[in-house]
Design a protein around this motif. Structure first.
Motif, mmCIF file in Angstrom:
data_model
loop_
_atom_site.group_PDB
_atom_site.id
_atom_site.type_symbol
_atom_site.label_atom_id
_atom_site.label_comp_id
_atom_site.label_asym_id
_atom_site.label_seq_id
_atom_site.Cartn_x
_atom_site.Cartn_y
_atom_site.Cartn_z
ATOM 1 N N ALA A 125 37.164 8.424 -36.893
ATOM 2 C CA ALA A 125 37.935 9.073 -35.884
ATOM 3 C C ALA A 125 38.845 10.237 -36.349
ATOM 4 N N ARG A 126 39.231 10.313 -37.521
ATOM 5 C CA ARG A 126 40.252 11.546 -37.852
ATOM 6 C C ARG A 126 39.401 12.874 -37.824
ATOM 7 N N TYR A 127 38.069 12.997 -37.796
ATOM 8 C CA TYR A 127 37.273 13.989 -37.761
ATOM 9 C C TYR A 127 36.835 14.486 -36.572
ATOM 10 N N PRO A 128 37.628 15.517 -35.804
ATOM 11 C CA PRO A 128 37.130 15.761 -34.264
ATOM 12 C C PRO A 128 35.903 16.206 -34.202
ATOM 13 N N ALA A 129 35.180 16.783 -35.362
ATOM 14 C CA ALA A 129 33.727 17.139 -34.993
ATOM 15 C C ALA A 129 32.914 16.122 -34.609
ATOM 16 N N GLY A 130 33.281 14.895 -34.996
ATOM 17 C CA GLY A 130 32.560 13.438 -34.402
ATOM 18 C C GLY A 130 32.243 13.582 -33.163
ATOM 19 N N LYS A 131 33.465 13.441 -32.342
ATOM 20 C CA LYS A 131 33.248 13.662 -31.036
ATOM 21 C C LYS A 131 32.458 14.590 -30.484
ATOM 22 N N VAL A 132 32.542 15.907 -30.914
ATOM 23 C CA VAL A 132 31.941 17.122 -30.368
ATOM 24 C C VAL A 132 30.353 16.664 -30.700
ATOM 25 N N ALA A 133 30.065 16.162 -31.705
ATOM 26 C CA ALA A 133 28.536 15.888 -32.167
ATOM 27 C C ALA A 133 28.181 14.880 -31.137
ATOM 28 N N GLY A 134 28.995 13.838 -31.027
ATOM 29 C CA GLY A 134 28.606 12.841 -29.914
ATOM 30 C C GLY A 134 28.159 13.177 -28.636
ATOM 31 N N ASP A 135 29.132 14.067 -28.234
ATOM 32 C CA ASP A 135 28.899 14.575 -26.754
ATOM 33 C C ASP A 135 27.771 15.564 -26.573
ATOM 34 N N GLU A 136 27.476 16.247 -27.702
ATOM 35 C CA GLU A 136 26.462 17.306 -27.558
ATOM 36 C C GLU A 136 25.176 16.922 -27.919
ATOM 37 N N SER A 137 24.955 15.867 -28.707
ATOM 38 C CA SER A 137 23.669 15.159 -29.228
ATOM 39 C C SER A 137 22.980 14.280 -28.194
ATOM 40 N N THR A 138 22.158 14.694 -27.260
ATOM 41 C CA THR A 138 21.594 13.895 -26.339
ATOM 42 C C THR A 138 20.725 12.902 -26.750
ATOM 43 N N GLN A 139 20.305 12.658 -27.989
ATOM 44 C CA GLN A 139 19.459 11.853 -28.125
ATOM 45 C C GLN A 139 20.031 10.466 -28.745
ATOM 46 N N LEU A 140 21.389 10.489 -28.904
ATOM 47 C CA LEU A 140 22.096 9.459 -29.424
ATOM 48 C C LEU A 140 21.943 8.172 -28.576
ATOM 49 N N LEU A 141 21.731 6.891 -28.781
ATOM 50 C CA LEU A 141 21.674 5.742 -28.079
ATOM 51 C C LEU A 141 23.003 4.876 -28.545
ATOM 52 N N LEU A 142 23.705 5.136 -29.677
ATOM 53 C CA LEU A 142 24.812 4.539 -29.996
ATOM 54 C C LEU A 142 25.979 5.279 -30.805
ATOM 55 N N LYS A 143 27.122 5.366 -30.364
ATOM 56 C CA LYS A 143 28.294 6.144 -30.999
ATOM 57 C C LYS A 143 29.210 5.244 -31.237
ATOM 58 N N VAL A 144 29.721 5.105 -32.654
ATOM 59 C CA VAL A 144 30.520 4.407 -32.991
ATOM 60 C C VAL A 144 31.707 4.979 -33.749
ATOM 61 N N ALA A 145 33.038 4.629 -33.629
ATOM 62 C CA ALA A 145 34.247 5.334 -34.042
ATOM 63 C C ALA A 145 34.628 4.503 -35.326
ATOM 64 N N ILE A 146 34.972 5.108 -36.318
ATOM 65 C CA ILE A 146 35.702 4.268 -37.424
ATOM 66 C C ILE A 146 37.053 4.678 -37.823
ATOM 67 N N ASP A 147 37.883 3.617 -37.823
ATOM 68 C CA ASP A 147 39.282 3.497 -38.080
ATOM 69 C C ASP A 147 39.835 4.206 -36.905
ATOM 70 N N GLY A 148 39.751 4.007 -35.910
ATOM 71 C CA GLY A 148 40.357 4.499 -34.659
ATOM 72 C C GLY A 148 39.641 4.659 -33.472
ATOM 73 N N ASP A 149 40.025 4.916 -32.244
ATOM 74 C CA ASP A 149 39.355 4.924 -30.945
ATOM 75 C C ASP A 149 38.949 6.359 -30.687
ATOM 76 N N VAL A 150 37.813 6.714 -30.109
ATOM 77 C CA VAL A 150 37.228 7.935 -29.909
ATOM 78 C C VAL A 150 36.573 7.761 -28.318
ATOM 79 N N GLU A 151 37.086 8.567 -27.530
ATOM 80 C CA GLU A 151 36.548 8.407 -26.132
ATOM 81 C C GLU A 151 35.136 8.551 -26.252
ATOM 82 N N GLY A 152 34.310 7.618 -25.542
ATOM 83 C CA GLY A 152 32.972 7.610 -25.658
ATOM 84 C C GLY A 152 32.007 6.966 -26.736
ATOM 85 N N PHE A 153 33.135 6.335 -27.535
ATOM 86 C CA PHE A 153 32.503 5.795 -28.960
ATOM 87 C C PHE A 153 32.933 4.290 -28.748
ATOM 88 N N LEU A 154 32.229 3.408 -29.349
ATOM 89 C CA LEU A 154 32.731 1.966 -29.591
ATOM 90 C C LEU A 154 33.647 1.946 -30.731
#
Length: 530
Positions: A125-154
């Protein structure tokens, strides 16, 4: 055989069988469930059983999301237990894992996540690039945030909590694809169609693990190929605890070695230099006599630095030369190195290594040329989705990393240089074309060429040579403006340390920048080593 010998033989057989399906972690969890496997920088620990339980939960989480064996998983994570858990899950479920450099900018992370065709993304969660990648990578079936909450991630812990921790009954060996930047364009994945079976011994590098006595330390970023192999995977395969360091602090590292009784570690030369730079009174505070094995590579190591480390720690400093792409691999002990200072090891016996001149002919003993490594049976690796780059690196069934060197009369390899495109600063590969591509976007820049120049601490640093457009005048203000412009799009370690204005930059008739000519004056009278 004695009972002890019987137990050792039985464990060896179990580990060999488990390695083929990626279930080594499960064996260690059964043998030593309550032993601490991971010591985190935060002070949190995980036992072998806890890591194994979470690996099984992760497999079920990913399968429930639709992932199947052969699918890719991207991991953006610092040195912490979750890194090992996700890696262990991928090992046993047949997934192909790509650890991502968390120093990269958001668009670079997004590119790798998409390019590796990741179906799942685990991002701290401390790396904002993770959310950007999650939002932009359309092939993803699963997005999981480690050590915190990120919008759109489990949430990692919440997602795993209800899942079954028992060992999966249908394991299959997973794969790994690291990314290595090219000299032009975007980074490329080093893809091997067939996964490599992890082994529970490291006799070829003389690590000689004893799970009852030894402790591994990982002081470099686990996403990097060398710490991943020599620290993380080695500790997992051999059932020894792993102590993670999150950010380099020389005295903290020394204190950790002493207090955790660390015996094995992978370091790079800049780490050697920083440890040696500590005041004598600080070094004397910490006992390092229990350290059994230090291996290094990835960057130039000044001979005097290596000799000082050997004097301090003893003849336990080993060196390797290899790349993410693989190849024969070189290895040299401290004793050998003291007899052959500067060498990276003797010619391997299993796979061939050739030194070729510019015409593709073998160089005689003592004459430098480009180093070519024989591909293993089956072809070894490919650059993912880039047959042109793959072909350019090959001569027959040999490939090159672009390094230059020679064999002496005793068949020891000495590295004398590297192709002009690659800069290695503090053990990190930097590819100047990528920096050129950003700097040239500045309205004042007509042409640009970045090269590696000598740096006593880091081995090399990035220098930019800039040719200005008509109407612009060189000044310190403009120099700082261009560098600030670069900071908007490039990771910090890629920003040029210095920038010079020049009247003209050399280019070939085909229009290609002649980087070697630009670099040469800065290395006059010095040997540029890898």
């Amino acid at each position: 055989m004695t009972d002890v010998q019987d137990r050792v033989a039985d464990l060896t057989d179990r580990l060999a069988e488990a390695a083929v399906t990626g279930m080594t972690q499960a064996v260690w969890a059964d043998v030593q469930p309550d032993k601490v496997q991971i010591f985190e920088p935060s002070g949190r620990t995980r036992t072998f059983k806890q890591v194994n339980d979470n690996a099984n939960r992760l497999v079920r989480l990913m399968r429930n999301a639709g992932l199947k064996a052969g699918d890719a998983v991207a991991l953006l994570c610092s040195n912490r237990a979750e890194f090992v858990e996700v890696l262990s899950a991928c090992q046993r479920a047949g997934f192909r894992i790509t650890p991502v450099n968390w120093h990269l900018k958001a668009d670079e992370v997004s590119y790798i996540v998409s390019d590796c065709e990741a179906k799942a993304l685990f991002a701290e969660a401390r790396y904002p690039a993770g959310k950007v990648a999650g939002d932009e990578s359309t092939q993803l079936l699963l997005k999981v945030a480690i050590d915190g909450d990120v919008e759109g991630f489990l949430n990692y812990d919440e997602a795993l909590a209800p899942l079954d921790p028992s060992n999966i009954t249908d394991p299959s060996l997973g794969n790994q694809m690291m990314y290595t930047s090219g000299t032009t364009g975007r980074p490329k994945g080093v893809y091997r169609p067939n996964p490599v079976v992890p082994t529970a011994t490291a006799s070829s590098t003389r690590a000689d693990y004893n799970r009852d006595e030894h402790v591994q330390m990982c002081a470099g970023p686990a996403y990097h190929a060398a710490p991943l192999a020599f620290d993380v995977r080695a500790s997992m395969a051999n059932g020894v605890p792993l102590v993670f360091i999150d950010k380099w602090d020389s005295e903290l590292v020394l204190k950790t070695i002493a207090e955790k009784k660390v015996t094995h570690m992978h370091l790079v030369p800049i780490m050697f230099q920083r440890l040696l730079a500590l005041p004598d009174e600080v070094k004397k505070k910490y006992d390092v006599s229990h350290v059994k094995y230090i291996i290094h590579g990835a960057a130039p190591c000044p001979p005097e630095v290596k000799k000082a480390m050997i004097e301090w720690f003893g003849p336990i400093i080993h060196e390797y030369y290899a790349g993410s792409e693989g190849g024969a691999g070189f290895f040299i002990t401290a004793e050998e190195w003291l007899k052959k200072p500067g060498s990276v090891g003797k010619r391997p016996q299993l796979l061939q290594v050739r030194i070729l001149d510019d015409e593709g002919k073998d160089c005689p003993t003592g004459v430098p040329g480009t180093i070519y490594h024989q591909l293993p049976p089956g072809g070894g690796f490919q650059y993912f989705k880039d047959p042109e780059k793959t072909a350019k690196s090959r001569v027959g069934d040999f490939f090159t990393l672009g390094d230059v060197g020679y064999f002496d009369e005793d068949d020891y390899l000495f590295l004398t240089g590297r192709d002009a495109e690659t800069i290695i600063s503090g053990g990190v590969n930097i590819y100047p074309q990528e920096i050129d591509n950003e700097l040239v976007k500045h309205p004042a820049v007509d042409d640009v060429c970045c090269v590696g120049v000598p740096n006593e601490e880091w081995g090399e640093e990035v220098k930019a040579l800039v040719q200005l457009r008509e109407g612009f005048t060189p000044s310190e203000e403009l120099k700082q403006e261009i560098l600030q412009f670069a900071r908007q799009t490039l990771a910090g370690y890629k920003i040029p340390k210095t920038l010079d204005f020049v009247d003209e930059l050399p280019r070939s008739p085909a229009g290609k920048i002649q980087r070697k000519k630009v670099r040469e004056p800065f290395w006059a009278g010095r040997t540029r080593q890898i």
